[in-house]
Design a protein around this motif. Structure first.
Motif, PDB file in Angstrom:
ATOM      1  N   LYS A 162       0.832  -1.213   0.000  1.00 57.37           N
ATOM      2  CA  LYS A 162       0.000   0.000   0.000  1.00 57.37           C
ATOM      3  C   LYS A 162       0.869   1.265   0.000  1.00 57.37           C
ATOM      4  N   SER A 163       1.778   1.331   0.974  1.00 56.79           N
ATOM      5  CA  SER A 163       2.625   2.527   1.078  1.00 56.79           C
ATOM      6  C   SER A 163       3.500   2.685  -0.169  1.00 56.79           C
ATOM      7  N   SER A 164       4.006   1.577  -0.690  1.00 59.38           N
ATOM      8  CA  SER A 164       4.857   1.638  -1.894  1.00 59.38           C
ATOM      9  C   SER A 164       4.083   2.182  -3.087  1.00 59.38           C
ATOM     10  N   ALA A 198       5.131   7.987   1.766  1.00 58.18           N
ATOM     11  CA  ALA A 198       4.516   7.042   2.718  1.00 58.18           C
ATOM     12  C   ALA A 198       5.628   6.099   3.147  1.00 58.18           C
ATOM     13  N   LYS A 199       5.716   5.857   4.428  1.00 55.28           N
ATOM     14  CA  LYS A 199       6.801   4.990   4.903  1.00 55.28           C
ATOM     15  C   LYS A 199       6.564   3.565   4.414  1.00 55.28           C
ATOM     16  N   THR A 200       7.581   2.927   3.910  1.00 59.52           N
ATOM     17  CA  THR A 200       7.439   1.524   3.517  1.00 59.52           C
ATOM     18  C   THR A 200       8.355   0.685   4.390  1.00 59.52           C
ATOM     19  N   LYS A 234       3.426  -2.098   9.688  1.00 60.60           N
ATOM     20  CA  LYS A 234       4.065  -0.810   9.951  1.00 60.60           C
ATOM     21  C   LYS A 234       3.050   0.345   9.992  1.00 60.60           C
ATOM     22  N   THR A 235       2.097   0.325   9.045  1.00 62.23           N
ATOM     23  CA  THR A 235       1.127   1.423   8.987  1.00 62.23           C
ATOM     24  C   THR A 235       0.056   1.198  10.053  1.00 62.23           C
ATOM     25  N   GLN A 236      -0.042   2.109  11.026  1.00 60.11           N
ATOM     26  CA  GLN A 236      -0.909   1.870  12.173  1.00 60.11           C
ATOM     27  C   GLN A 236      -2.063   2.866  12.326  1.00 60.11           C
ATOM     28  N   VAL A 265      -5.850   7.835   1.301  1.00 59.71           N
ATOM     29  CA  VAL A 265      -5.693   7.390   2.686  1.00 59.71           C
ATOM     30  C   VAL A 265      -5.049   6.008   2.729  1.00 59.71           C
ATOM     31  N   ASP A 266      -3.975   5.933   3.465  1.00 58.76           N
ATOM     32  CA  ASP A 266      -3.265   4.676   3.682  1.00 58.76           C
ATOM     33  C   ASP A 266      -3.784   4.089   4.995  1.00 58.76           C
ATOM     34  N   LEU A 267      -4.430   2.936   4.900  1.00 56.37           N
ATOM     35  CA  LEU A 267      -5.019   2.323   6.098  1.00 56.37           C
ATOM     36  C   LEU A 267      -4.104   1.237   6.648  1.00 56.37           C
TER      37      LEU A 267
HETATM   38 MG   LIG Z   1       2.116   0.734   4.833  1.00 56.30          MG
END
Ligand SMILES: [Mg+2]
Ligand SMILES: Nc1nc2c(ncn2[C@@H]2O[C@H](COP(=O)(O)OP(=O)(O)OP(=O)(O)O)[C@@H](O)[C@H]2O)c(=O)[nH]1
Length: 213
Positions: free
Chosen positions: A41-43, A55-57, A63-65, A82-84
Motif C-alpha cells: 500500500k505505502s509503496s 509514505a513509509k514503507t 508498519k502502517t498503524q 488514505v493509507d489504512l
Molecule cells: Mg504501509
C-alpha cells in the motif's frame, strides 16, 4: 492522437488520525488503500506520487498503524489518498488487531467523501479467504471498490499471463462479474496511468456535502 498523461501535483502528507472523527474535513474526493499487511500500500502511494519516501514503507508487516491522509492534485483537482493499516496482521496482539479493524471498518462505512476503496492484492499469492471475505463485506455494505494487483514485477512471464485468469475464476464462484481491476508494480511503475486515470475520471462525481446549521 495524443494520449493523456496523468500526474500527481503537490503530494503531501497531511496527518495521521486514530479514528474517523480526527480525519481532515471531508471537502474533496477521497480514495482509501486497503489490503493485507505488506501487500504494498505505502509503496504504491510513493509510486503514484513519484516520491520515494512520502509514505513509509517497510519489509516489516504491520508498519502502517493509523489512518494516514495524503493530499494530492490531479488534472487541477484536489483529492485525498488514505493509507489504512493492513488487515489481518497476525503478529499484533488480538486485541489491538480487533480495535484496528473496528477503526478501519467504521471509517470505510461512514466517511462522507470516500469515492472508492482500492483493495490491494498481492499478484503472487492465490486468492486469500481474508481478501475474498473483505470484498463481500464491502459489497454487503454498499461500498464501491476496485481491485489493484501489486508486485507484478516479481512474477515470471508465465505467471504474469496466468495470475489474473486464475483469480477471476475464483471470484466468479461468488461474483457475477470480475470487479474493475488494475495491474501494478510499484517497483517498475506499471499501472500508474490506469490508476491515476481512474481517479481523475472519478473525482468530478464528488459533491461537497451541504453544510447543516
Ligand atoms: Mg504501509
Ligand atoms: N518488487 C516489488 N516490491 C514491492 C512492491 N510493492 C511493495 N514492495 C515491497 O514490499 C514490502 C512491503 O511494502 P509496503 O509498501 O510497506 O506494504 P504495506 O502494504 O504498506 O504494509 P503495511 O503498512 O505493513 O500494511 C516492501 O519491502 C516493499 O519494498 C512492488 O511493486 N514490487
Amino acid at each position: 492522437m495524443s494520449v493523456e498523461e496523468y500526474s500527481v501535483d503537490d503530494p503531501a502528507f497531511v496527518k495521521s488520525s486514530a479514528k474517523r472523527q480526527e480525519c481532515p474535513e471531508a471537502d474533496r474526493p477521497e480514495y482509501a488503500f486497503i489490503g493485507r499487511s505488506n501487500v504494498g500500500k505505502s509503496s504504491l502511494i510513493n509510486m503514484l506520487t513519484g516520491r520515494r519516501a512520502l509514505a513509509k514503507t517497510s519489509s516489516t508487516p504491520g508498519k502502517t498503524q493509523l489512518l494516514n491522509h495524503f493530499s494530492m492534485s490531479t488534472a487541477g483537482k484536489d483529492w485525498y489518498l488514505v493509507d489504512l493499516p493492513g488487515i489481518g496482521y497476525a503478529k499484533v496482539s488480538k486485541k489491538d488487531r480487533a480495535s484496528w479493524e473496528r477503526t478501519s471498518r467504521e471509517y470505510l462505512t461512514k466517511r462522507e467523501n470516500l469515492m472508492c476503496i482500492m483493495m490491494l492484492i498481492d499478484s503472487r499469492v492465490p486468492p486469500q479467504k481474508i481478501d475474498l471475505d473483505f470484498m463481500v463485506w464491502m459489497a454487503e455494505n454498499g461500498l464501491s471498490f476496485v481491485m489493484i494487483f501489486t508486485k507484478v514485477d516479481k512474477l515470471t512471464i508465465a505467471d504474469r499471463e496466468a495470475f489474473l485468469p486464475r483469480y477471476k475464476e475464483q471470484m466468479l464462484k461468488q461474483w457475477s462479474a470480475m470487479p474493475t481491476h488494475f495491474v501494478t508494480s510499484a517497483a517498475k511503475g506499471d499501472g500508474r496511468q490506469d490508476v491515476l486515470g481512474f481517479i481523475a475520471q472519478t473525482n468530478p462525481i464528488y459533491r461537497k456535502p451541504p453544510k447543516l446549521d
